[in-house]
Design a protein around this motif. Sequence first.
Motif, PDB file in Angstrom:
ATOM      1  N   THR A 261       0.834  -1.194   0.000  1.00  0.00           N
ATOM      2  CA  THR A 261       0.000   0.000   0.000  1.00  0.00           C
ATOM      3  C   THR A 261       0.868   1.244   0.000  1.00  0.00           C
ATOM      4  OG1 THR A 261      -1.692  -1.185   1.258  1.00  0.00           O
ATOM      5  CG2 THR A 261      -1.845   1.212   1.254  1.00  0.00           C
ATOM      6  N   CYS A 262       0.519   2.212  -0.844  1.00  0.00           N
ATOM      7  CA  CYS A 262       1.243   3.480  -0.886  1.00  0.00           C
ATOM      8  C   CYS A 262       0.804   4.339   0.297  1.00  0.00           C
ATOM      9  CB  CYS A 262       0.976   4.208  -2.201  1.00  0.00           C
ATOM     10  SG  CYS A 262       1.847   5.797  -2.317  1.00  0.00           S
ATOM     11  N   ARG A 263       1.767   4.809   1.043  1.00  0.00           N
ATOM     12  CA  ARG A 263       1.468   5.650   2.207  1.00  0.00           C
ATOM     13  C   ARG A 263       0.850   6.987   1.808  1.00  0.00           C
ATOM     14  NH1 ARG A 263       3.484   3.851   6.888  1.00  0.00           N
ATOM     15  NH2 ARG A 263       5.199   2.368   6.841  1.00  0.00           N
ATOM     16  N   ARG A 264       1.150   7.484   0.633  1.00  0.00           N
ATOM     17  CA  ARG A 264       0.665   8.800   0.232  1.00  0.00           C
ATOM     18  C   ARG A 264      -0.710   8.738  -0.431  1.00  0.00           C
ATOM     19  NH1 ARG A 264       4.334  12.281  -3.507  1.00  0.00           N
ATOM     20  NH2 ARG A 264       5.679  12.225  -1.690  1.00  0.00           N
ATOM     21  N   CYS A 265      -0.851   7.962  -1.489  1.00  0.00           N
ATOM     22  CA  CYS A 265      -2.096   7.989  -2.268  1.00  0.00           C
ATOM     23  C   CYS A 265      -3.044   6.835  -1.949  1.00  0.00           C
ATOM     24  CB  CYS A 265      -1.798   8.022  -3.764  1.00  0.00           C
ATOM     25  SG  CYS A 265      -1.158   6.458  -4.417  1.00  0.00           S
ATOM     26  N   GLY A 266      -2.552   5.816  -1.239  1.00  0.00           N
ATOM     27  CA  GLY A 266      -3.402   4.688  -0.861  1.00  0.00           C
ATOM     28  C   GLY A 266      -3.536   3.611  -1.925  1.00  0.00           C
ATOM     29  N   ALA A 267      -2.809   3.725  -3.037  1.00  0.00           N
ATOM     30  CA  ALA A 267      -2.861   2.688  -4.072  1.00  0.00           C
ATOM     31  C   ALA A 267      -2.440   1.351  -3.466  1.00  0.00           C
ATOM     32  CB  ALA A 267      -1.942   3.053  -5.227  1.00  0.00           C
ATOM     33  N   ILE A 268      -3.074   0.285  -3.936  1.00  0.00           N
ATOM     34  CA  ILE A 268      -2.798  -1.049  -3.415  1.00  0.00           C
ATOM     35  C   ILE A 268      -2.451  -1.971  -4.578  1.00  0.00           C
ATOM     36  CG2 ILE A 268      -3.755  -3.045  -2.193  1.00  0.00           C
ATOM     37  CD1 ILE A 268      -5.636  -1.124  -0.753  1.00  0.00           C
ATOM     38  N   ALA A 269      -1.442  -2.802  -4.379  1.00  0.00           N
ATOM     39  CA  ALA A 269      -1.064  -3.803  -5.375  1.00  0.00           C
ATOM     40  C   ALA A 269      -0.904  -5.154  -4.681  1.00  0.00           C
ATOM     41  CB  ALA A 269       0.242  -3.408  -6.056  1.00  0.00           C
TER      42      ALA A 269
ATOM     43  N   GLY B 210       4.780   1.471   1.620  1.00  0.00           N
ATOM     44  CA  GLY B 210       5.844   2.174   0.927  1.00  0.00           C
ATOM     45  C   GLY B 210       5.263   3.298   0.092  1.00  0.00           C
ATOM     46  N   MET B 211       5.970   3.672  -0.944  1.00  0.00           N
ATOM     47  CA  MET B 211       5.502   4.741  -1.822  1.00  0.00           C
ATOM     48  C   MET B 211       5.482   4.211  -3.252  1.00  0.00           C
ATOM     49  SD  MET B 211       6.393   8.783  -1.901  1.00  0.00           S
ATOM     50  CE  MET B 211       6.563   8.708  -0.164  1.00  0.00           C
ATOM     51  N   CYS B 212       4.340   4.358  -3.922  1.00  0.00           N
ATOM     52  CA  CYS B 212       4.177   3.858  -5.285  1.00  0.00           C
ATOM     53  C   CYS B 212       5.043   4.659  -6.262  1.00  0.00           C
ATOM     54  CB  CYS B 212       2.709   3.902  -5.700  1.00  0.00           C
ATOM     55  SG  CYS B 212       2.076   5.567  -6.030  1.00  0.00           S
ATOM     56  N   PRO B 213       5.268   4.133  -7.461  1.00  0.00           N
ATOM     57  CA  PRO B 213       6.100   4.837  -8.444  1.00  0.00           C
ATOM     58  C   PRO B 213       5.588   6.217  -8.815  1.00  0.00           C
ATOM     59  CG  PRO B 213       5.795   2.559  -9.102  1.00  0.00           C
ATOM     60  CD  PRO B 213       4.891   2.795  -7.905  1.00  0.00           C
ATOM     61  N   VAL B 214       4.282   6.394  -8.897  1.00  0.00           N
ATOM     62  CA  VAL B 214       3.711   7.709  -9.252  1.00  0.00           C
ATOM     63  C   VAL B 214       4.041   8.727  -8.165  1.00  0.00           C
ATOM     64  CG1 VAL B 214       1.584   8.998  -9.668  1.00  0.00           C
ATOM     65  CG2 VAL B 214       1.884   6.740 -10.690  1.00  0.00           C
ATOM     66  N   CYS B 215       3.841   8.361  -6.910  1.00  0.00           N
ATOM     67  CA  CYS B 215       4.118   9.274  -5.805  1.00  0.00           C
ATOM     68  C   CYS B 215       5.622   9.543  -5.657  1.00  0.00           C
ATOM     69  CB  CYS B 215       3.529   8.740  -4.502  1.00  0.00           C
ATOM     70  SG  CYS B 215       1.722   8.820  -4.456  1.00  0.00           S
ATOM     71  N   GLN B 216       6.449   8.570  -6.000  1.00  0.00           N
ATOM     72  CA  GLN B 216       7.894   8.783  -5.953  1.00  0.00           C
ATOM     73  C   GLN B 216       8.319   9.857  -6.957  1.00  0.00           C
ATOM     74  OE1 GLN B 216      10.338   5.173  -6.172  1.00  0.00           O
ATOM     75  NE2 GLN B 216       8.502   4.029  -5.562  1.00  0.00           N
ATOM     76  N   GLN B 217       7.634   9.939  -8.076  1.00  0.00           N
ATOM     77  CA  GLN B 217       7.964  10.910  -9.128  1.00  0.00           C
ATOM     78  C   GLN B 217       7.393  12.300  -8.856  1.00  0.00           C
ATOM     79  OE1 GLN B 217      10.126  10.228 -11.627  1.00  0.00           O
ATOM     80  NE2 GLN B 217      10.332   8.284 -10.560  1.00  0.00           N
TER      81      GLN B 217
END
Length: 154
Positions: A105-113, A144-151
Amino acid sequence: MYMPSTPATAPDPTASPSAEAALRERGIRVTASRVAVFTAVDENPHASADAVAGIVRSRLGAVSTQAVYDALALFTKLGLVRRTEPAGSSARYETRVGDNHHHITCRRCGAIADVDCLHGTAPCLLPPQTHDYVIDEAEVIYWGMCPVCQQNPV
């Protein structure tokens, strides 16, 4: 042979036949709203109940929020969908069941994979002390942080 009673509305003609078959296999009465809920979850893994309700309404028109929650609860109870609830987030639903996978789960946007379990069978982890419980499942959520949020730093 299973013969569904006549639903208030006809089943969604855009739904995949597998949605109706999945419901019938579990002995669930097939209705337009149930098929639409199952199809929405199948097409949108990790969707919240509110998101599922919005998708169902866009396809069928007026469907009560309670009908969506009731369908999700029934599907979860019967093992058709899996419910996961990351900390700080609403419950999410998916049709990938029975394979002991985990989530990131992305800590920033909440995206889940999905993350496949390395061990493969449940439980993939055992605590050092079970307190006399019989452990049959371990739910792992990586953060963690998803690729979109990392960018896109804030």
